[in-house]
Design a protein around this motif. Sequence first.
Motif, PDB file in Angstrom:
ATOM      1  N   ASP A  12       0.785  -1.175  -0.075  1.00 32.59           N
ATOM      2  CA  ASP A  12      -0.182   0.032   0.061  1.00 32.59           C
ATOM      3  C   ASP A  12       0.908   1.151  -0.094  1.00 32.59           C
ATOM      4  OD1 ASP A  12       0.751   0.674   2.900  1.00 32.59           O
ATOM      5  OD2 ASP A  12      -0.760  -0.720   3.607  1.00 32.59           O
ATOM      6  N   ALA A  13       0.301   2.462  -0.490  1.00 32.59           N
ATOM      7  CA  ALA A  13       0.928   3.733  -0.259  1.00 32.59           C
ATOM      8  C   ALA A  13       1.673   4.131   0.774  1.00 32.59           C
ATOM      9  CB  ALA A  13       0.317   4.621  -0.634  1.00 32.59           C
ATOM     10  N   GLN A  14       0.987   3.772   1.865  1.00 34.21           N
ATOM     11  CA  GLN A  14       1.927   4.157   3.304  1.00 34.21           C
ATOM     12  C   GLN A  14       3.104   3.372   3.393  1.00 34.21           C
ATOM     13  OE1 GLN A  14       1.142   6.726   5.392  1.00 34.21           O
ATOM     14  NE2 GLN A  14       3.280   5.904   6.264  1.00 34.21           N
ATOM     15  N   GLN A  15       3.204   2.080   3.049  1.00 29.59           N
ATOM     16  CA  GLN A  15       4.466   1.285   3.057  1.00 29.59           C
ATOM     17  C   GLN A  15       5.505   1.757   2.299  1.00 29.59           C
ATOM     18  OE1 GLN A  15       2.193  -2.409   2.220  1.00 29.59           O
ATOM     19  NE2 GLN A  15       3.184  -3.220   3.996  1.00 29.59           N
ATOM     20  N   VAL A  16       5.049   2.052   0.946  1.00 28.09           N
ATOM     21  CA  VAL A  16       6.090   2.813  -0.020  1.00 28.09           C
ATOM     22  C   VAL A  16       6.476   4.135   0.477  1.00 28.09           C
ATOM     23  CG1 VAL A  16       6.366   3.772  -2.269  1.00 28.09           C
ATOM     24  CG2 VAL A  16       4.802   1.664  -1.925  1.00 28.09           C
ATOM     25  N   TRP A  17       5.660   5.086   0.992  1.00 30.20           N
ATOM     26  CA  TRP A  17       6.089   6.077   1.537  1.00 30.20           C
ATOM     27  C   TRP A  17       7.262   5.993   2.632  1.00 30.20           C
ATOM     28  CZ3 TRP A  17       5.679  11.185  -0.082  1.00 30.20           C
ATOM     29  CH2 TRP A  17       6.194  12.095   1.005  1.00 30.20           C
ATOM     30  N   THR A  18       6.819   5.053   3.417  1.00 30.19           N
ATOM     31  CA  THR A  18       7.804   4.662   4.717  1.00 30.19           C
ATOM     32  C   THR A  18       9.275   4.489   4.109  1.00 30.19           C
ATOM     33  OG1 THR A  18       6.126   3.973   6.222  1.00 30.19           O
ATOM     34  CG2 THR A  18       8.286   3.365   6.611  1.00 30.19           C
ATOM     35  N   MET A  19       9.164   3.680   3.199  1.00 31.06           N
ATOM     36  CA  MET A  19      10.325   3.344   2.217  1.00 31.06           C
ATOM     37  C   MET A  19      11.147   4.644   1.686  1.00 31.06           C
ATOM     38  SD  MET A  19      11.070  -0.053   2.641  1.00 31.06           S
ATOM     39  CE  MET A  19      11.977  -0.684   1.254  1.00 31.06           C
ATOM     40  N   LEU A  20      10.281   5.565   1.550  1.00 28.20           N
ATOM     41  CA  LEU A  20      11.236   6.889   0.895  1.00 28.20           C
ATOM     42  C   LEU A  20      11.373   7.856   1.766  1.00 28.20           C
ATOM     43  CD1 LEU A  20       8.578   7.731  -1.950  1.00 28.20           C
ATOM     44  CD2 LEU A  20      10.833   6.680  -2.164  1.00 28.20           C
ATOM     45  N   ARG A  21      10.771   7.561   3.253  1.00 35.29           N
ATOM     46  CA  ARG A  21      11.031   8.779   4.090  1.00 35.29           C
ATOM     47  C   ARG A  21      11.975   8.278   5.507  1.00 35.29           C
ATOM     48  NH1 ARG A  21      12.075  11.721   1.950  1.00 35.29           N
ATOM     49  NH2 ARG A  21      11.986  13.579   3.383  1.00 35.29           N
ATOM     50  N   GLU A  22      12.602   7.041   5.375  1.00 30.17           N
ATOM     51  CA  GLU A  22      13.587   6.695   6.354  1.00 30.17           C
ATOM     52  C   GLU A  22      14.828   6.439   5.768  1.00 30.17           C
ATOM     53  OE1 GLU A  22      12.120   3.836   9.214  1.00 30.17           O
ATOM     54  OE2 GLU A  22      10.005   4.663   9.594  1.00 30.17           O
ATOM     55  N   PRO A  23      15.555   7.033   6.265  1.00 29.56           N
ATOM     56  CA  PRO A  23      17.194   6.833   5.511  1.00 29.56           C
ATOM     57  C   PRO A  23      17.664   5.480   5.532  1.00 29.56           C
ATOM     58  CG  PRO A  23      17.306   8.979   6.955  1.00 29.56           C
ATOM     59  CD  PRO A  23      15.563   8.287   7.258  1.00 29.56           C
ATOM     60  N   SER A  24      17.436   4.780   6.519  1.00 31.16           N
ATOM     61  CA  SER A  24      17.881   3.376   6.559  1.00 31.16           C
ATOM     62  C   SER A  24      17.200   2.583   5.555  1.00 31.16           C
ATOM     63  CB  SER A  24      17.660   2.667   7.991  1.00 31.16           C
ATOM     64  OG  SER A  24      16.422   2.910   8.593  1.00 31.16           O
ATOM     65  N   LEU A  25      15.745   2.827   5.339  1.00 33.25           N
ATOM     66  CA  LEU A  25      15.129   2.129   4.446  1.00 33.25           C
ATOM     67  C   LEU A  25      15.404   2.592   2.945  1.00 33.25           C
ATOM     68  CD1 LEU A  25      11.583   1.864   6.114  1.00 33.25           C
ATOM     69  CD2 LEU A  25      13.392   0.175   6.059  1.00 33.25           C
ATOM     70  N   VAL A  26      15.757   3.872   2.927  1.00 30.29           N
ATOM     71  CA  VAL A  26      15.993   4.235   1.447  1.00 30.29           C
ATOM     72  C   VAL A  26      17.462   3.435   1.142  1.00 30.29           C
ATOM     73  CG1 VAL A  26      16.855   6.204   0.213  1.00 30.29           C
ATOM     74  CG2 VAL A  26      15.050   6.610   1.843  1.00 30.29           C
ATOM     75  N   ALA A  27      18.233   3.364   2.128  1.00 36.26           N
ATOM     76  CA  ALA A  27      19.701   2.643   1.783  1.00 36.26           C
ATOM     77  C   ALA A  27      19.554   1.233   1.278  1.00 36.26           C
ATOM     78  CB  ALA A  27      20.395   2.630   3.063  1.00 36.26           C
ATOM     79  N   GLN A  28      18.315   0.815   1.547  1.00 34.18           N
ATOM     80  CA  GLN A  28      17.788  -0.607   1.142  1.00 34.18           C
ATOM     81  C   GLN A  28      17.632  -1.030  -0.395  1.00 34.18           C
ATOM     82  OE1 GLN A  28      18.644  -3.176   3.107  1.00 34.18           O
ATOM     83  NE2 GLN A  28      19.470  -1.484   4.408  1.00 34.18           N
ATOM     84  N   TRP A  29      17.138   0.088  -0.939  1.00 29.28           N
ATOM     85  CA  TRP A  29      17.122   0.188  -2.487  1.00 29.28           C
ATOM     86  C   TRP A  29      17.693   1.239  -3.401  1.00 29.28           C
ATOM     87  CZ3 TRP A  29      14.596   4.661  -4.364  1.00 29.28           C
ATOM     88  CH2 TRP A  29      13.980   5.736  -3.430  1.00 29.28           C
ATOM     89  N   HIS A  30      18.294   2.291  -2.846  1.00 27.45           N
ATOM     90  CA  HIS A  30      18.898   3.310  -3.511  1.00 27.45           C
ATOM     91  C   HIS A  30      20.383   3.113  -3.543  1.00 27.45           C
ATOM     92  CE1 HIS A  30      19.773   7.497  -5.131  1.00 27.45           C
ATOM     93  NE2 HIS A  30      20.969   7.440  -4.243  1.00 27.45           N
ATOM     94  N   GLY A  31      20.646   2.929  -4.988  1.00 24.16           N
ATOM     95  CA  GLY A  31      22.203   2.845  -5.164  1.00 24.16           C
ATOM     96  C   GLY A  31      22.839   1.603  -4.931  1.00 24.16           C
ATOM     97  N   TRP A  32      23.959   1.464  -3.880  1.00 22.26           N
ATOM     98  CA  TRP A  32      24.404   0.435  -3.757  1.00 22.26           C
ATOM     99  C   TRP A  32      25.518   0.797  -2.569  1.00 22.26           C
ATOM    100  CZ3 TRP A  32      24.499   2.669  -8.585  1.00 22.26           C
ATOM    101  CH2 TRP A  32      25.784   3.597  -8.859  1.00 22.26           C
ATOM    102  N   GLU A  33      26.220  -0.199  -2.067  1.00 16.49           N
ATOM    103  CA  GLU A  33      27.085   0.063  -0.910  1.00 16.49           C
ATOM    104  C   GLU A  33      28.043   1.012  -1.469  1.00 16.49           C
ATOM    105  OE1 GLU A  33      27.940  -3.007   2.399  1.00 16.49           O
ATOM    106  OE2 GLU A  33      27.063  -4.390   0.822  1.00 16.49           O
ATOM    107  N   ALA A  34      28.475   1.908  -0.499  1.00 17.65           N
ATOM    108  CA  ALA A  34      29.680   2.820  -0.881  1.00 17.65           C
ATOM    109  C   ALA A  34      29.882   3.827   0.381  1.00 17.65           C
ATOM    110  CB  ALA A  34      29.108   3.983  -2.234  1.00 17.65           C
TER     111      ALA A  34
END
Length: 236
Positions: A12-34
């Motif tokens: 649902d949209a709230q779950q997606v929003w959470t993935m966009l607004r918590e830095p530790s969760l953004v790190a699970q999909w944005h980019g790669w380890e660096a």
Amino acid sequence: MTNNLSVVVNADAQQVWTMLREPSLVAQWHGWEADDLADEIKQIYFNTDVVEGPDHTSLTVNGGDIFELHPVSGGTEVRITRVALDHDSEWADWDEDITQGWLTFLHQLRFALERHPHGHRRTHFVTLPGKGGPAIEKLGLGDLPPVGEEYSLTLATGEKISGKVWFKSRHQVGLTVHSYAEHGDGLLIVAEQLPIPEKRPDGGSMVIASTYDLGAHTLADIRSSWDNWKAENYGS
């Protein structure tokens, strides 16, 4: 230019929003380890120029690109609208790279939320010069089944992998890989990079292998197979 920058996520949209607004969760999909990943995430998603929509269905990130969340049958469509190109910008030459990067990250977002919503990924990132030939073809990924169907093959790296075709686009392929996770599967994305005169005249390719809960030796073996293949085919 890639115009279809969207995925449908089974959430649902709230779950997606959470993935966009918590830095530790953004790190699970944005980019790669660096080393600079945390700083990059802060700059793009949490800069003072970032604007959250009042209903938590839109997010304008630093630079002006806009995430929009739309409830649809089967979950939430996540769509990115690129800001108009400023030909005088220092980033103008890299505009298509940014577009392709968003496409990669959207599919990594979908994968993280659907397959490993509470997982911690470990990645291996490989860049390849264009002179060695397109990586998708060299790896043996040029004739994959349709999206959603199962595959089983031996990569040019020597790895035997299997799973399902996650997505295909004009310049990218994404595969789920059973051996990239202790439970479930990981994700392999190979993307071709277009030539940029004077900066990257021959083009190039990049590989992102996202793994989950693997032992240190298994992860090291995966990384070594990629690095050795790069050295043998493209030079060190």
